[in-house]
Design a protein around this motif. Structure first.
Motif, PDB file in Angstrom:
ATOM      1  N   UNK A 273       4.727   9.492  -0.732  1.00 62.67           N
ATOM      2  CA  UNK A 273       4.296   9.714   0.651  1.00 62.67           C
ATOM      3  C   UNK A 273       2.813  10.036   0.746  1.00 62.67           C
ATOM      4  N   UNK A 274       2.154  10.219  -0.387  1.00 65.86           N
ATOM      5  CA  UNK A 274       0.729  10.543  -0.386  1.00 65.86           C
ATOM      6  C   UNK A 274      -0.103   9.274  -0.526  1.00 65.86           C
ATOM      7  N   UNK A 275      -1.368   9.402  -0.186  1.00 69.77           N
ATOM      8  CA  UNK A 275      -2.285   8.289  -0.377  1.00 69.77           C
ATOM      9  C   UNK A 275      -2.832   7.739   0.920  1.00 69.77           C
ATOM     10  N   UNK A 276      -3.874   6.927   0.836  1.00 69.22           N
ATOM     11  CA  UNK A 276      -4.544   6.410   2.029  1.00 69.22           C
ATOM     12  C   UNK A 276      -3.820   5.227   2.648  1.00 69.22           C
ATOM     13  N   UNK A 277      -4.184   4.930   3.884  1.00 66.78           N
ATOM     14  CA  UNK A 277      -3.771   3.676   4.501  1.00 66.78           C
ATOM     15  C   UNK A 277      -4.575   2.534   3.879  1.00 66.78           C
ATOM     16  N   UNK A 278      -4.036   1.338   3.969  1.00 65.96           N
ATOM     17  CA  UNK A 278      -4.794   0.181   3.513  1.00 65.96           C
ATOM     18  C   UNK A 278      -5.639  -0.387   4.658  1.00 65.96           C
ATOM     19  N   UNK A 279      -6.761  -0.948   4.286  1.00 67.87           N
ATOM     20  CA  UNK A 279      -7.546  -1.725   5.243  1.00 67.87           C
ATOM     21  C   UNK A 279      -6.942  -3.122   5.372  1.00 67.87           C
ATOM     22  N   UNK A 280      -7.310  -3.810   6.441  1.00 71.15           N
ATOM     23  CA  UNK A 280      -7.014  -5.231   6.571  1.00 71.15           C
ATOM     24  C   UNK A 280      -8.340  -5.964   6.520  1.00 71.15           C
ATOM     25  N   UNK A 281      -8.420  -6.988   5.678  1.00 71.63           N
ATOM     26  CA  UNK A 281      -9.678  -7.691   5.461  1.00 71.63           C
ATOM     27  C   UNK A 281      -9.805  -8.892   6.393  1.00 71.63           C
ATOM     28  N   UNK A 282     -10.972  -9.010   6.995  1.00 71.92           N
ATOM     29  CA  UNK A 282     -11.296 -10.145   7.858  1.00 71.92           C
ATOM     30  C   UNK A 282     -12.377 -10.957   7.166  1.00 71.92           C
ATOM     31  N   UNK A 283     -12.059 -12.197   6.859  1.00 71.49           N
ATOM     32  CA  UNK A 283     -12.985 -13.053   6.141  1.00 71.49           C
ATOM     33  C   UNK A 283     -14.142 -13.515   7.008  1.00 71.49           C
TER      34      UNK A 283
END
Length: 353
Positions: free
Chosen positions: A129-139
């Motif tokens: 349950x720990x840890x950061x959110x992920x980013x979404x990459x835009x090319x």
């Protein structure tokens, strides 16, 4: 107990749309699916899955991965729990080929977890349950297209977007994204597109748009340039192409603020964990990124999330058709699988014994 045996097959991954970064564009990823087979002393047959995502920038193609896997097959032994010993034999046999080694590494971890009936994060003693959110990459694209994608994901609840940069239109693109998604956090990735002087000029133009950090602004071997960029701008600098394994970290420690680990770049989960430890010892931030990969290898990387400051684990979200299911991402929040091993299962078109 039987010998561990290895089979592999092509894993073609079409992308949902053209993916562009400063080095070029892609419409497909030509990966490799690996299966490790082992029978225990009770006669129970087990299978561990792994994936290699060869990338020419790191010196690998599908053919080199397949050749390396064939070379590694006789070195696997009869004990899947002896992960360090197996991987040490691979390193002694072939110096590079990190994608091929990563596939075997994750398949061994998957196999052991399945035999023990536990997810990998539990074997590592981590809190899922720990840890950061992920980013979404835009090319890289036109300002209008990048802005439209940013608006779409912001409306869907994503809070962190990563923009690929490295073209003369960078300022217009980032401005358009910021106007379309005024409340999201933004990071940028130049993929070594600039000289250090160009990076400082461009980043000073981009800083007003609320950028949190820049990833790999200049050439991989330009450590002095990375330090110059960090010192001359208000942005944190994260090293990606400059940092393949734990051996690269000490020389970078006074030049950057953090490192981007990729399982395919370093050679597997074992070395990824080493990189986390060495980076922490040098008081660096730790990020985990990815290439264009299916949910098989992305789920392997997801088990590292409790150890991270930043995550960029979205390569499977760029696919037209993901052949596996495992980790899930909802509005940037990563849910690590709870099934044994890597916690991955195939969709029906991929058969697994």
């Amino acid at each position: 107990m039987s010998q561990i045996t290895l089979t592999h097959e092509p894993l073609d991954l079409p992308l949902a749309s053209v993916w562009r970064i400063s080095r070029g564009a892609r419409t497909h990823a030509y990966n490799v699916l690996l299966r490790l087979h082992w029978t225990d002393h009770n006669g129970t047959a087990w299978e561990g899955l792994g994936e290699a995502a060869p990338y020419a920038y790191y010196g690998e193609l599908r053919g080199t991965v397949e050749a390396a896997l064939d070379t590694f097959a006789p070195l696997l032994g009869d004990d899947p729990f002896a992960i360090d010993a197996v991987l040490d034999r691979l390193d002694a046999k072939v110096r590079h080929n990190p994608g091929a080694k990563a596939a075997i590494d994750m398949a061994l971890h998957d196999l052991v977890g399945k035999v023990l009936g536990q997810p990998l994060w539990r074997l590592w003693g981590l809190d899922p349950t720990r840890g950061p959110e992920t980013s979404y990459s835009i090319g890289i694209d036109t300002p209008d297209v990048m802005a439209a994608k940013a608006h779409e994901f912001a409306q869907a609840g994503w809070r962190l977007l990563k923009l690929k940069v490295g073209t003369p239109d960078d300022v217009a693109c980032v401005r358009a994204v910021r106007e379309a998604a005024p409340d999201v956090r933004l990071v940028i990735d130049a993929n070594a597109a600039w000289s250090s002087a160009e990076a400082v000029t461009r980043l000073r133009q981009l800083e007003p748009f609320g950028i949190e950090f820049v990833e790999q602004p200049c050439a991989a071997n330009d450590f002095a340039g990375l330090r110059f960029v960090r010192d001359q701008t208000g942005l944190a600098v994260i090293a990606d192409e400059s940092c393949a394994t734990e051996d690269d970290i000490p020389a970078l420690a006074n030049a950057v603020d953090g490192i981007n680990i990729k399982v395919m770049k370093c050679g597997g989960l074992r070395r990824a964990r080493r990189m986390v430890e060495v980076a922490r010892a040098h008081r660096l931030k730790v990020m985990c990124g990815c290439l264009i990969e299916s949910s098989l290898s992305l789920s392997a990387a997801a088990h590292l999330v409790p150890l991270l400051d930043y995550a960029d684990l979205d390569g499977n979200l760029l696919l037209k058709d993901d052949p596996f299911r495992g980790m899930t991402v909802e509005r940037g929040h990563i849910t690590i699988p709870t099934a044994p091993g890597l916690g991955v299962s195939p969709f029906p078109r991929v058969t697994v014994a």
